[in-house]
Scaffold this active site. Structure first.
Site, PDB file in Angstrom:
ATOM      1  N   SER A   1      38.620  40.900  38.833  1.00 47.64           N
ATOM      2  CA  SER A   1      38.149  39.628  39.381  1.00 47.64           C
ATOM      3  C   SER A   1      38.354  38.501  38.384  1.00 47.64           C
ATOM      4  O   SER A   1      38.688  37.378  38.767  1.00 47.64           O
ATOM      5  CB  SER A   1      36.683  39.721  39.800  1.00 47.64           C
ATOM      6  OG  SER A   1      35.861  40.108  38.718  1.00 47.64           O
ATOM      7  N   GLU A   2      38.168  38.779  37.070  1.00 47.20           N
ATOM      8  CA  GLU A   2      38.468  37.787  36.033  1.00 47.20           C
ATOM      9  C   GLU A   2      39.008  38.446  34.776  1.00 47.20           C
ATOM     10  O   GLU A   2      38.588  39.549  34.401  1.00 47.20           O
ATOM     11  CB  GLU A   2      37.232  36.963  35.671  1.00 47.20           C
ATOM     12  CG  GLU A   2      36.896  35.843  36.642  1.00 47.20           C
ATOM     13  CD  GLU A   2      35.757  36.204  37.559  1.00 47.20           C
ATOM     14  OE1 GLU A   2      35.434  35.377  38.430  1.00 47.20           O
ATOM     15  OE2 GLU A   2      35.205  37.299  37.422  1.00 47.20           O
ATOM     16  N   THR A   3      39.931  37.747  34.157  1.00 43.91           N
ATOM     17  CA  THR A   3      40.461  38.061  32.828  1.00 43.91           C
ATOM     18  C   THR A   3      40.268  36.816  31.983  1.00 43.91           C
ATOM     19  O   THR A   3      40.543  35.698  32.440  1.00 43.91           O
ATOM     20  CB  THR A   3      41.949  38.432  32.904  1.00 43.91           C
ATOM     21  OG1 THR A   3      42.094  39.627  33.678  1.00 43.91           O
ATOM     22  CG2 THR A   3      42.535  38.637  31.523  1.00 43.91           C
TER      23      THR A   3
END
Length: 280
Positions: free
Chosen positions: A46-48
């Protein structure tokens, strides 16, 4: 090709594999935007995030946050994960609190026992959701229109709106239609009934973001920050509570919310699952 230190951490969980995973590339200064975006697409989380030197003397570090489809100005679980990784790497705050720089601005954090917590940023958009949008939201969530008890904009950067339902069970039974929700970013919340659900938490939360390529986010700091401002501000929640999120995805996320003076703090545990290097 350059090699960077790398961690993958689990946020809002006290044990691995029960929270929201986050990829963290450390000391990524000089890495081009297109490489950041490409790596975020590759991880498919979902996020990096990419930890960087701050550009203002008021901040302790800077972070850029990418989804598989683009960059975000702010997000909650990346903010907590970034802070935990920065502290674990020997980061020393300049003052009593920790200050993160991100595209939204400066975010204040603090240690909270074994947890880290951030001060909920001001809402960029608040107030009731428009009446003509409610039928689409209800259809996208598979609800009858009368099941939505209230709906508010709780946008602190990502674009969140939130709807309130009656019971935790109804929240967990939702089977949303991504085609109807489209680019809406919808949070759903309902209170726990202690007699039925127990007392480990006081609210159940789910987050649907099909437009970002993530049909459901496991545990969401930015959404919980906005929801807390709404629920506490309207008297629906006490000044301190725990929200459960991720249950429908076999996770056990716990978001700790506390009002202190004018601020609402949103915190959780962070555990490391993967540690090494990445070649970019």
């Amino acid at each position: 090709m350059p090699i960077f230190d790398f961690k993958q951490v689990d946020v809002f969980a006290s044990e691995p594999l029960k929270g929201n995973p986050l990829a963290v590339v450390i000391a990524a200064d000089g890495l081009a935007d297109d490489r950041m975006a490409a790596f975020a697409r590759w991880t498919n989380l979902s996020e990096t995030i990419f930890l960087l030197r701050p550009t203002t003397p008021r901040a302790d570090y800077r972070v850029r946050i990418f989804t598989p489809r683009g960059e975000l100005p702010f997000a909650g679980h990346p903010t907590l994960g970034a802070c935990a990784v920065w502290l674990a790497g020997g980061g020393r705050p300049r003052g009593e609190t920790i200050v993160q720089e991100c595209p939204l601005g400066l975010i204040t954090l603090r240690r909270d026992g074994s947890r880290v917590a951030f001060a909920a940023p001001p809402l960029e958009r608040s107030g009731p959701v428009e009446a003509d949008l409610l039928p689409r939201i209800a259809a996208g969530l598979g609800l009858a229109s009368g099941e939505i008890r209230d709906a508010q904009w709780v946008d602190n950067g990502p674009g969140w709106l939130a709807v309130l339902l009656d019971t935790r069970r109804r929240v967990l039974d939702l089977r949303p239609d991504p085609a109807i929700l489209g680019d809406l970013k919808v949070g759903v919340v309902a209170p726990w009934d202690p007699a039925v659900d127990g007392e480990q938490a006081q609210f159940e939360v789910r987050a649907f973001v099909p437009g970002l390529g993530v049909p459901e986010d496991p545990v969401t700091g930015s959404l919980n920050a906005g929801v807390a401002q709404w629920l506490i501000g309207s008297g629906r929640a006490p000044g301190s509570y725990v929200a459960s999120q991720g249950t429908a995805l076999s996770r056990a996320g716990r978001v700790h919310v506390e009002r202190s003076g004018p601020d609402i703090w949103v915190g959780g545990e962070v555990v490391t699952c993967v540690e090494g290097t990445v070649t970019l």
